[in-house]
Design a protein around this motif. Structure first.
Motif, PDB file in Angstrom:
ATOM      1  N   ASP A  36      -5.540  13.361 -11.048  1.00 32.30           N
ATOM      2  CA  ASP A  36      -6.015  13.935 -12.486  1.00 32.30           C
ATOM      3  C   ASP A  36      -7.679  13.555 -12.389  1.00 32.30           C
ATOM      4  N   GLU A  37      -8.214  13.121 -11.015  1.00 34.19           N
ATOM      5  CA  GLU A  37      -9.628  12.783 -11.166  1.00 34.19           C
ATOM      6  C   GLU A  37     -10.491  13.905 -11.489  1.00 34.19           C
ATOM      7  N   MET A  38     -11.722  13.484 -12.125  1.00 35.06           N
ATOM      8  CA  MET A  38     -12.506  14.630 -12.298  1.00 35.06           C
ATOM      9  C   MET A  38     -13.935  14.469 -11.550  1.00 35.06           C
ATOM     10  N   TYR A  39     -14.716  15.419 -11.283  1.00 36.02           N
ATOM     11  CA  TYR A  39     -15.858  15.304 -10.385  1.00 36.02           C
ATOM     12  C   TYR A  39     -16.733  16.630 -10.814  1.00 36.02           C
ATOM     13  N   ASP A  40     -17.977  16.263 -11.052  1.00 31.68           N
ATOM     14  CA  ASP A  40     -19.112  17.509 -11.258  1.00 31.68           C
ATOM     15  C   ASP A  40     -20.283  16.824 -10.928  1.00 31.68           C
ATOM     16  N   PHE A  57     -17.373  17.341 -21.294  1.00 33.24           N
ATOM     17  CA  PHE A  57     -16.309  17.425 -20.212  1.00 33.24           C
ATOM     18  C   PHE A  57     -15.163  16.342 -20.420  1.00 33.24           C
ATOM     19  N   TYR A  58     -13.949  16.585 -19.891  1.00 34.42           N
ATOM     20  CA  TYR A  58     -12.830  15.498 -20.291  1.00 34.42           C
ATOM     21  C   TYR A  58     -12.492  14.706 -19.408  1.00 34.42           C
ATOM     22  N   ILE A  59     -12.665  13.314 -19.629  1.00 35.30           N
ATOM     23  CA  ILE A  59     -12.194  12.430 -18.601  1.00 35.30           C
ATOM     24  C   ILE A  59     -10.785  11.908 -18.672  1.00 35.30           C
ATOM     25  N   TYR A 137     -17.895  11.232 -11.861  1.00 31.65           N
ATOM     26  CA  TYR A 137     -16.514  11.336 -11.603  1.00 31.65           C
ATOM     27  C   TYR A 137     -15.864  10.143 -12.196  1.00 31.65           C
ATOM     28  N   SER A 138     -14.407  10.389 -12.157  1.00 25.83           N
ATOM     29  CA  SER A 138     -13.644   9.351 -12.513  1.00 25.83           C
ATOM     30  C   SER A 138     -12.424   8.960 -11.664  1.00 25.83           C
TER      31      SER A 138
END
Length: 140
Positions: A36-40, A57-59, A137-138
């Motif tokens: 479910d991690e996000m990165y941009d 953006f959604y974390i 990122y998360s």
């Protein structure tokens, strides 16, 4: 004859034990983990003495980090001013960093967040346009 029977019985007992001794684990396919991690990463140009807000953006995860590098719009550095990077949630600021326009990569790490929608606001406090490279990122 007794010796041959004793050897055969001992051999039979050993053979029955080899089944568990040589047992191997089943080769079951490994399920890929749901990440479910996000990165941009974004490059944002901010005019002199101005602010720019990124898209939201959604974390999904409880931990978040962002890195930013600020240069002049021509790729140089300046000692005349700084810039502020704010992680915002709703109308409040969740985390922020006031940074120099010196081409150094600054990182704000292990920010505790709640799952939700966030955005960045970057404010340029210098008399020249700047270019900020923002990576975030998360993770759980």
């Amino acid at each position: 004859m007794k010796r041959i029977i004793a050897i055969l019985v001992a051999l039979a007992m050993c053979i029955t034990m080899t089944n568990t001794a040589f047992a191997a684990e089943l080769d079951t396919p490994v399920q890929e983990e749901d990440i479910d991690e996000m990165y941009d990463s974004k490059t944002i140009v901010i005019p002199a003495y101005s602010s720019v807000t990124t898209s939201s953006f959604y974390i999904p995860d409880p931990y978040f980090a962002f890195e930013s590098t600020g240069n002049t719009s021509t790729g140089g550095t300046t000692t005349n001013g700084s810039y502020l990077v704010e992680l915002k949630h709703g109308s409040g600021t969740h985390a922020s960093q006031n940074l120099n326009i010196d081409g150094v990569n600054y990182k704000l790490d292990w920010i505790s967040v709640y799952a939700g929608t966030y955005y960045f606001k970057i404010t340029n406090y210098s008399n020249t346009a700047i270019r900020v490279v923002l990576t975030y990122y998360s993770w759980a």
